[in-house]
Design a protein around this motif. Structure first.
Motif, PDB file in Angstrom:
ATOM      1  N   LEU A 183      22.339 -47.558  49.541  1.00 46.50           N
ATOM      2  CA  LEU A 183      22.831 -48.311  48.384  1.00 46.50           C
ATOM      3  C   LEU A 183      23.928 -49.295  48.766  1.00 46.50           C
ATOM      4  O   LEU A 183      24.070 -50.347  48.133  1.00 46.50           O
ATOM      5  CB  LEU A 183      23.341 -47.348  47.318  1.00 46.50           C
ATOM      6  CG  LEU A 183      22.264 -46.526  46.607  1.00 46.50           C
ATOM      7  CD1 LEU A 183      22.897 -45.576  45.596  1.00 46.50           C
ATOM      8  CD2 LEU A 183      21.248 -47.432  45.917  1.00 46.50           C
ATOM      9  N   PRO A 187      22.472 -52.610  46.909  1.00 45.68           N
ATOM     10  CA  PRO A 187      22.800 -51.962  45.628  1.00 45.68           C
ATOM     11  C   PRO A 187      21.699 -52.088  44.582  1.00 45.68           C
ATOM     12  O   PRO A 187      21.738 -51.390  43.561  1.00 45.68           O
ATOM     13  CB  PRO A 187      24.063 -52.714  45.169  1.00 45.68           C
ATOM     14  CG  PRO A 187      24.605 -53.360  46.409  1.00 45.68           C
ATOM     15  CD  PRO A 187      23.413 -53.683  47.247  1.00 45.68           C
ATOM     16  N   LYS A 217      21.254 -41.032  40.051  1.00 45.11           N
ATOM     17  CA  LYS A 217      21.515 -42.477  40.067  1.00 45.11           C
ATOM     18  C   LYS A 217      20.514 -43.259  39.216  1.00 45.11           C
ATOM     19  O   LYS A 217      20.648 -44.472  39.051  1.00 45.11           O
ATOM     20  CB  LYS A 217      21.454 -43.006  41.508  1.00 45.11           C
ATOM     21  CG  LYS A 217      22.503 -42.421  42.440  1.00 45.11           C
ATOM     22  CD  LYS A 217      23.898 -42.891  42.094  1.00 45.11           C
ATOM     23  CE  LYS A 217      24.921 -42.363  43.076  1.00 45.11           C
ATOM     24  NZ  LYS A 217      26.307 -42.794  42.751  1.00 45.11           N
TER      25      LYS A 217
END
Length: 357
Positions: A183, A187, A217
């Motif tokens: 990430l 991202p 997430k």
């Protein structure tokens, strides 16, 4: 206290594994592959002593080093174990003879190697990777020959704890950290491919951890499993066709053995492959965070020597090795157009290129 009876089922066909970010705590001829013999007393010195009629009074030990299979990480560990035995021999003025074997990923072959080592009266066995450790533990159950394993990601799940003649080193994988690397580099990841083998016991928990992390997430994931090289290649092609944003593989020997055949598929599709060991990265995967396998092999050899000379009583069930080393394949990064400078803020970065070792 370590228990004296091992209850282990060897009917499994699993092949198990390697690497991490962590912190401390038949006959032999048919068992194919690499075999190396070495001694702290050179052949020339032995010949000289024999010629002069002198007898050597040096302590002498015999050790079997047993790799589960041949690939970069296991080879690195075996070489480090051997090098440390040579160093100990020279430092202590003793003789350590060792042979390096590979089970070629076959449980039957490993059993042949282990049975022969016990028959030969070795002072210790150093198995590398989980299946090898499990088989050697069973082979040594009657004699209680010290079994000092290397690179077991989850010794408890592998049923290698609380056994009075067994200890070793663990390279437990920090799955969350590797996904955080993913990430940090991108991202905007929306979908992750999970590539692993169902036969790898050490892949089970990292995959569970990866799913939990991705669920938290809100990132989608898809799974592909494989048991052979051809199946790994097909699974990689399927993930590329699904256009996943990244692929994660834990410390899985089945996938590792095929990495050279799949890394370019991912690179051409613009998919970074994050894996559980630097051996993947040296064979073309994008990045990992794990332990230094030379250090792990050195520690394992030290434990083996201690087990022979001082006994197992004061040794822990296992020792968790320090991690924190981020390894990046610069050639793959260039092919992906990936900026990996963000990793510099996360740990020590080691740059490598693709090799076929």
């Amino acid at each position: 206290m370590k228990k004296r009876v091992l209850a282990l089922v060897l009917g499994m066909s699993m092949m198990v594994s390697l690497a991490a970010c962590g912190e401390s705590k038949a006959d032999n001829a048919s068992a194919s592959s690499s075999k190396t013999a070495s001694s702290s007393v050179s052949e020339a010195e032995d010949a000289s002593a024999e010629g002069s009629g002198e007898e050597t009074s040096a302590e002498s030990y015999k050790i079997a080093i047993v790799k589960q299979m041949d690939h970069a990480s296991l080879d690195e560990i075996a070489n480090a174990v051997a090098a440390e035995f040579d160093a100990i021999s020279q430092e202590k003025g003793i003789k350590i003879e060792y042979e390096i074997y590979s089970g070629q990923g076959e449980q039957t072959t490993l059993k042949q190697i282990g049975d022969q080592a016990i028959e030969d009266g070795v002072d210790a066995i150093v198995p590398i990777a989980t299946m090898a450790a499990q088989v050697m533990t069973v082979c040594a159950e009657d004699t209680k020959t010290p079994v000092v394993y290397a690179a077991i990601s989850d010794p408890e799940a592998a049923e290698l704890t609380d056994i009075d003649y067994v200890t070793g080193t663990s390279d437990a994988l920090n799955t969350e950290f590797i996904l955080e690397m993913m990430l940090a580099q991108n991202p905007d990841v929306q979908k992750v491919g999970l590539l692993y083998s169902l036969s790898e016991a050490n892949s089970k928990k990292p995959i569970e951890d990866a799913k939990a992390y991705l669920d938290e997430k809100g990132i989608a994931y898809t799974e592909q499993t494989a048991a052979t090289n051809d199946e790994v290649i097909a699974a990689a092609s399927a993930l590329a066709a699904e256009k996943v944003d990244a692929v994660f593989t834990p410390t899985d020997n089945v996938i590792m053995a095929a990495e050279l055949a799949i890394y370019d598929k991912f690179a051409e599709a613009g998919i970074p492959h994050y894996a559980g060991a630097d051996s993947f990265v040296r064979n073309g995967a994008f990045a990992t965070c794990g332990v230094n396998y030379t250090d792990l092999g050195t520690k394992t050899a030290d434990l083996a020597y201690t087990s022979i000379t001082e006994g197992m009583t004061d040794l822990d069930d296992y020792y968790l090795m320090d991690g924190g080393i981020i390894t990046v394949n610069t050639e793959t990064a260039a092919a992906l157009g990936a900026d990996y400078s963000v990793f510099a803020d996360m740990g020590e970065v080691v740059e490598v290129t693709t090799t076929e070792e």
